[in-house]
Design an enzyme around this catalytic site. Structure first.
Site, PDB file in Angstrom:
ATOM      1  N   CYS A 155     -14.712  -5.919  15.675  1.00 51.83           N
ATOM      2  CA  CYS A 155     -13.924  -6.879  16.452  1.00 51.83           C
ATOM      3  C   CYS A 155     -12.881  -6.218  17.347  1.00 51.83           C
ATOM      4  O   CYS A 155     -12.232  -6.904  18.141  1.00 51.83           O
ATOM      5  CB  CYS A 155     -13.236  -7.888  15.530  1.00 51.83           C
ATOM      6  SG  CYS A 155     -11.954  -7.169  14.472  1.00 51.83           S
ATOM      7  N   CYS A 179     -11.517  -4.151   7.710  1.00 47.10           N
ATOM      8  CA  CYS A 179     -10.696  -4.810   8.720  1.00 47.10           C
ATOM      9  C   CYS A 179     -10.059  -6.058   8.113  1.00 47.10           C
ATOM     10  O   CYS A 179     -10.750  -6.890   7.514  1.00 47.10           O
ATOM     11  CB  CYS A 179     -11.534  -5.192   9.940  1.00 47.10           C
ATOM     12  SG  CYS A 179     -10.619  -6.062  11.228  1.00 47.10           S
ATOM     13  N   ASP A 183      -1.941   1.743   7.291  1.00 44.81           N
ATOM     14  CA  ASP A 183      -1.334   1.378   6.008  1.00 44.81           C
ATOM     15  C   ASP A 183      -1.028  -0.116   5.947  1.00 44.81           C
ATOM     16  O   ASP A 183      -1.202  -0.747   4.893  1.00 44.81           O
ATOM     17  CB  ASP A 183      -0.057   2.193   5.788  1.00 44.81           C
ATOM     18  CG  ASP A 183      -0.334   3.683   5.658  1.00 44.81           C
ATOM     19  OD1 ASP A 183      -1.423   4.025   5.137  1.00 44.81           O
ATOM     20  OD2 ASP A 183       0.505   4.498   6.078  1.00 44.81           O
ATOM     21  N   CYS A 204     -11.617  -9.350  10.429  1.00 42.22           N
ATOM     22  CA  CYS A 204     -12.999  -9.827  10.331  1.00 42.22           C
ATOM     23  C   CYS A 204     -13.686  -9.419   9.038  1.00 42.22           C
ATOM     24  O   CYS A 204     -14.768  -9.927   8.730  1.00 42.22           O
ATOM     25  CB  CYS A 204     -13.812  -9.325  11.528  1.00 42.22           C
ATOM     26  SG  CYS A 204     -14.060  -7.530  11.551  1.00 42.22           S
ATOM     27  N   GLU A 222      -2.331  -1.556  -5.488  1.00 43.94           N
ATOM     28  CA  GLU A 222      -3.602  -0.949  -5.856  1.00 43.94           C
ATOM     29  C   GLU A 222      -3.535  -0.378  -7.271  1.00 43.94           C
ATOM     30  O   GLU A 222      -2.525   0.210  -7.658  1.00 43.94           O
ATOM     31  CB  GLU A 222      -3.958   0.177  -4.884  1.00 43.94           C
ATOM     32  CG  GLU A 222      -4.251  -0.280  -3.478  1.00 43.94           C
ATOM     33  CD  GLU A 222      -4.506   0.880  -2.550  1.00 43.94           C
ATOM     34  OE1 GLU A 222      -5.596   0.939  -1.955  1.00 43.94           O
ATOM     35  OE2 GLU A 222      -3.611   1.734  -2.420  1.00 43.94           O
ATOM     36  N   CYS A 270     -10.981  -1.478  14.254  1.00 44.07           N
ATOM     37  CA  CYS A 270     -12.246  -2.045  13.784  1.00 44.07           C
ATOM     38  C   CYS A 270     -13.333  -1.866  14.840  1.00 44.07           C
ATOM     39  O   CYS A 270     -13.133  -2.193  16.025  1.00 44.07           O
ATOM     40  CB  CYS A 270     -12.064  -3.521  13.452  1.00 44.07           C
ATOM     41  SG  CYS A 270     -13.562  -4.314  12.831  1.00 44.07           S
ATOM     42  N   ASP A 282       0.862  -1.186   0.000  1.00 48.68           N
ATOM     43  CA  ASP A 282       0.000   0.000   0.000  1.00 48.68           C
ATOM     44  C   ASP A 282       0.895   1.232   0.000  1.00 48.68           C
ATOM     45  O   ASP A 282       1.744   1.382   0.884  1.00 48.68           O
ATOM     46  CB  ASP A 282      -0.911   0.014   1.235  1.00 48.68           C
ATOM     47  CG  ASP A 282      -1.746   1.293   1.309  1.00 48.68           C
ATOM     48  OD1 ASP A 282      -2.638   1.453   0.460  1.00 48.68           O
ATOM     49  OD2 ASP A 282      -1.490   2.109   2.216  1.00 48.68           O
TER      50      ASP A 282
END
Length: 406
Positions: free
Chosen positions: A358, A336, A365, A339, A269, A355, A185
């Site tokens: 969870c 996340c 990043d 989860c 990406e 998150c 990323d």
């Protein structure tokens, strides 16, 4: 074994005599480009067919025999012919619908992108190069030049002359020495975050020299345009820009080389960097919003060199037997990695991800890099299932492997 073309760039040891000749040849090439471009643009306005290489080469011969343009005789013919071929290719790309960034060729200005190419007639002996109508010029030979030499391009950057020697090589591409995969990323605060938790800080070469560069540009604005002091100051600013670009390129090459040697498959990406760094000024009727903030963000994005980093990874991985895979960038920073819960509120700040479902907390990043890896691996699995005849909903990935044949 496939063939590839690779360039080795060296700085030349020029003197005043050779620099005068190089500047004269670059000026003749620039004049020929601009004159032929103006002719074709005028023909397009009159809805007439443009002149391609063969017609332009005929006009070049006519101009050489005239009194007005007899100075073109001083320049090597092959250099002028190569410039006409470049213009021919530029127009063909302009009319090629498959080109994503096609545009009309532009006029060349003095001191911007000066360069000439020699496809033949040159010689290389140890640490010197022979160029037609120029003679022998020494260069700083930092490495050997393997392969068959195809052409030499001479360019001027930051007041210094460089020779880019293009060679044709045979390389052996097998399986990558590693079988590891990683997601990356890219960002502004942190240049790159890996899915294994590694954080790579960027060099921010432009930002580090921004204040000094602005100071030197203010000095230039106070000098009389065209004077010797103005030219001297302009060369100083050009040298600063050249150093900034060199620092960025050195960082990107070292990082991309290390990744390509250690990772067999890299997921990134599929960012539309051109759109992300577009100006927000707008028009007089519809002015943009937050123009100053967007301008600062654009500077930071372009200072990182995301597109160049992706380009280098692409061909270096291909040479090592690996591959680069672009994945859908949507929601990777809001999801996340534990989860799968997606919400804007998960991203507490630029650096912290927590998150709401969870309670997983991690560097934002790194969390995004893990999601990129998951999306990429899922998409590759779906593609494998489709090839085997299984039915499964595909994820958005696009694998990009550089073709290595010339």
């Amino acid at each position: 074994m496939p063939k590839i073309r690779k360039a080795y760039k060296f700085r030349l040891k020029t003197n005043k005599e050779s620099e005068v000749l190089l500047n004269r040849f670059c000026g003749a090439s620039r004049f020929l480009w601009n004159k032929c471009l103006a002719m074709n643009l005028e023909r397009l306005e009159k809805r007439q067919p443009i002149l391609w290489y063969n017609e332009l080469a005929f006009w070049l011969t006519v101009w050489k025999q005239s009194d007005e343009y007899s100075f073109l005789k001083e320049c090597p013919s092959q250099v002028l012919q190569q410039k006409l071929r470049d213009l021919d290719r530029a127009f063909r790309d302009c009319f090629d619908k498959s080109q994503p960034l096609k545009r009309t060729p532009m006029f060349k200005k003095i001191g911007l992108g000066d360069g000439i190419r020699f496809p033949q007639g040159f010689k290389i002996e140890n640490r010197r190069i022979f160029l037609p109508k120029i003679g022998w010029i020494g260069f700083y030979k930092s490495c050997e030049i393997p392969g068959k030499i195809k052409n030499i391009t001479i360019t001027n950057r930051g007041g210094q002359w460089f020779a880019s020697i293009q060679v044709e090589q045979m390389i052996e591409i097998g399986n990558h020495s590693s079988d590891s995969e990683i997601g990356i990323d890219v960002g502004v605060k942190c240049f790159a975050a890996f899915s294994d938790g590694t954080l790579v800080e960027g060099v921010n070469s432009f930002r580090k020299h921004e204040e000094r560069l602005a100071k030197e540009q203010r000095k230039l604005a106070r000098k009389k345009r065209g004077s010797n002091n103005w030219k001297k100051q302009k060369r100083k600013i050009s040298g600063m820009h050249h150093n900034i670009a060199n620092v960025r390129q050195d960082f990107l090459h070292k990082l991309s080389t290390g990744i390509s040697k250690n990772q067999a498959k890299v997921y990134v990406e599929g960012l539309q960097i051109r759109n992300m760094s577009a100006s927000a000024k707008g028009t007089i009727e519809e002015p943009g919003r937050n123009v100053k903030a967007k301008s600062g963000l654009n500077k930071s994005i372009l200072d990182q060199g995301w597109h160049e980093f992706r380009r280098q990874l692409k061909y270096k991985l291909a040479w090592q037997g690996g591959s680069l895979v672009e994945v859908d960038y949507r929601c990777t920073s809001q999801t996340c990695s534990c989860c799968g819960h997606t919400a804007k509120e998960n991203r507490l700040s630029q650096a912290v991800f927590k998150c709401l479902a969870c309670g997983h907390e991690e560097n934002a990043d790194v969390n995004a890099a893990k999601n990129i890896l998951t999306v990429g691996q899922t998409g590759m699995a779906c593609q494998a299932n489709r090839r085997s005849g299984r039915q499964q909903e595909p994820a958005g990935t696009r694998e990009e492997v550089l073709p290595v044949t010339s």
